[in-house]
Design a protein around this motif. Structure first.
Motif, PDB file in Angstrom:
ATOM      1  N   ASP A 146       0.830  -1.195   0.000  1.00 28.64           N
ATOM      2  CA  ASP A 146       0.000   0.000   0.000  1.00 28.64           C
ATOM      3  C   ASP A 146       0.871   1.254   0.000  1.00 28.64           C
ATOM      4  N   LEU A 147       1.917   1.279   0.796  1.00 26.52           N
ATOM      5  CA  LEU A 147       2.829   2.411   0.846  1.00 26.52           C
ATOM      6  C   LEU A 147       3.511   2.609  -0.506  1.00 26.52           C
ATOM      7  N   ASP A 167       2.369   1.682  -3.410  1.00 24.35           N
ATOM      8  CA  ASP A 167       1.353   2.168  -4.342  1.00 24.35           C
ATOM      9  C   ASP A 167       1.140   3.670  -4.161  1.00 24.35           C
ATOM     10  N   ARG A 168       1.097   4.116  -2.934  1.00 20.20           N
ATOM     11  CA  ARG A 168       0.909   5.543  -2.656  1.00 20.20           C
ATOM     12  C   ARG A 168       2.109   6.364  -3.140  1.00 20.20           C
ATOM     13  N   SER A 199       4.030   5.504  -5.636  1.00 18.96           N
ATOM     14  CA  SER A 199       3.914   5.487  -7.100  1.00 18.96           C
ATOM     15  C   SER A 199       2.872   6.488  -7.587  1.00 18.96           C
ATOM     16  N   ASP A 200       1.754   6.576  -6.883  1.00 21.57           N
ATOM     17  CA  ASP A 200       0.719   7.559  -7.235  1.00 21.57           C
ATOM     18  C   ASP A 200       1.252   8.982  -7.108  1.00 21.57           C
ATOM     19  N   LEU A 201       1.963   9.240  -6.024  1.00 21.63           N
ATOM     20  CA  LEU A 201       2.532  10.573  -5.799  1.00 21.63           C
ATOM     21  C   LEU A 201       3.487  10.949  -6.928  1.00 21.63           C
ATOM     22  N   GLU A 237       1.031  15.202   1.290  1.00 21.80           N
ATOM     23  CA  GLU A 237       1.105  13.767   0.981  1.00 21.80           C
ATOM     24  C   GLU A 237       2.473  13.210   1.352  1.00 21.80           C
ATOM     25  N   GLU A 254       2.654  12.773   5.077  1.00 23.52           N
ATOM     26  CA  GLU A 254       1.866  11.605   5.493  1.00 23.52           C
ATOM     27  C   GLU A 254       2.608  10.303   5.169  1.00 23.52           C
ATOM     28  N   LEU A 255       3.183  10.217   4.000  1.00 28.85           N
ATOM     29  CA  LEU A 255       3.923   9.016   3.601  1.00 28.85           C
ATOM     30  C   LEU A 255       5.144   8.787   4.486  1.00 28.85           C
ATOM     31  N   SER A 274       5.516   6.542   7.561  1.00 35.61           N
ATOM     32  CA  SER A 274       5.595   5.096   7.415  1.00 35.61           C
ATOM     33  C   SER A 274       6.991   4.564   7.133  1.00 35.61           C
TER      34      SER A 274
END
Length: 124
Positions: A15-16, A18-19, A21-23, A64, A67-68, A71
């Motif tokens: 999930d991290l 993926d996030r 990669s989205d960013l 973002e 927030e990332l 983690s």
């Protein structure tokens, strides 16, 4: 550690990733983030830098990233390199050492500069 705990940990890591990669996709794809690209391309090719200072004016991206970073330890690094097989193109590489994660984007740098200078010259 049980198998269930290992699966949960792996799921959270995916999930991290993926996030992240989205960013990074948003950074290279959305015109609203062109300030990031302008700052990145003003740097010497191949020079690794922290991502955060390049996004100082991009409030949503900064939020973002913050927030990332809750983690993982360390920073998100970025560089760009001339792409050898296509004139005007480059590769943008994002990397998080703590996660052994990376993302690579092929980017039309020549088109970006054309659009960026057209935008800045008409707004001046």
């Amino acid at each position: 550690m049980t198998l269930e705990q290992m699966n949960l940990e792996e799921s959270l890591e995916i999930d991290l990733e993926d996030r992240l990669s989205d960013l990074t996709a948003d950074l290279v794809a959305l015109e609203s983030n062109s300030a990031f690209l302008a700052r990145l391309f003003s740097l010497e090719s191949g020079k690794w830098v922290d991502l955060e200072p390049l996004c100082s004016e991009l409030n949503e991206i900064r939020s973002e990233i913050a927030e990332l970073k809750k983690s993982f330890q360390g920073t998100i690094r970025v560089t760009w390199l001339d792409y050898p097989d296509a004139e005007g193109f480059c590769t943008i590489v994002f990397f998080v050492a703590a996660l052994h994660w990376s993302n690579l984007a092929l980017y039309n740098q020549q088109l970006f500069f054309k659009r960026f200078y057209e935008t800045t010259s008409t707004s001046a």
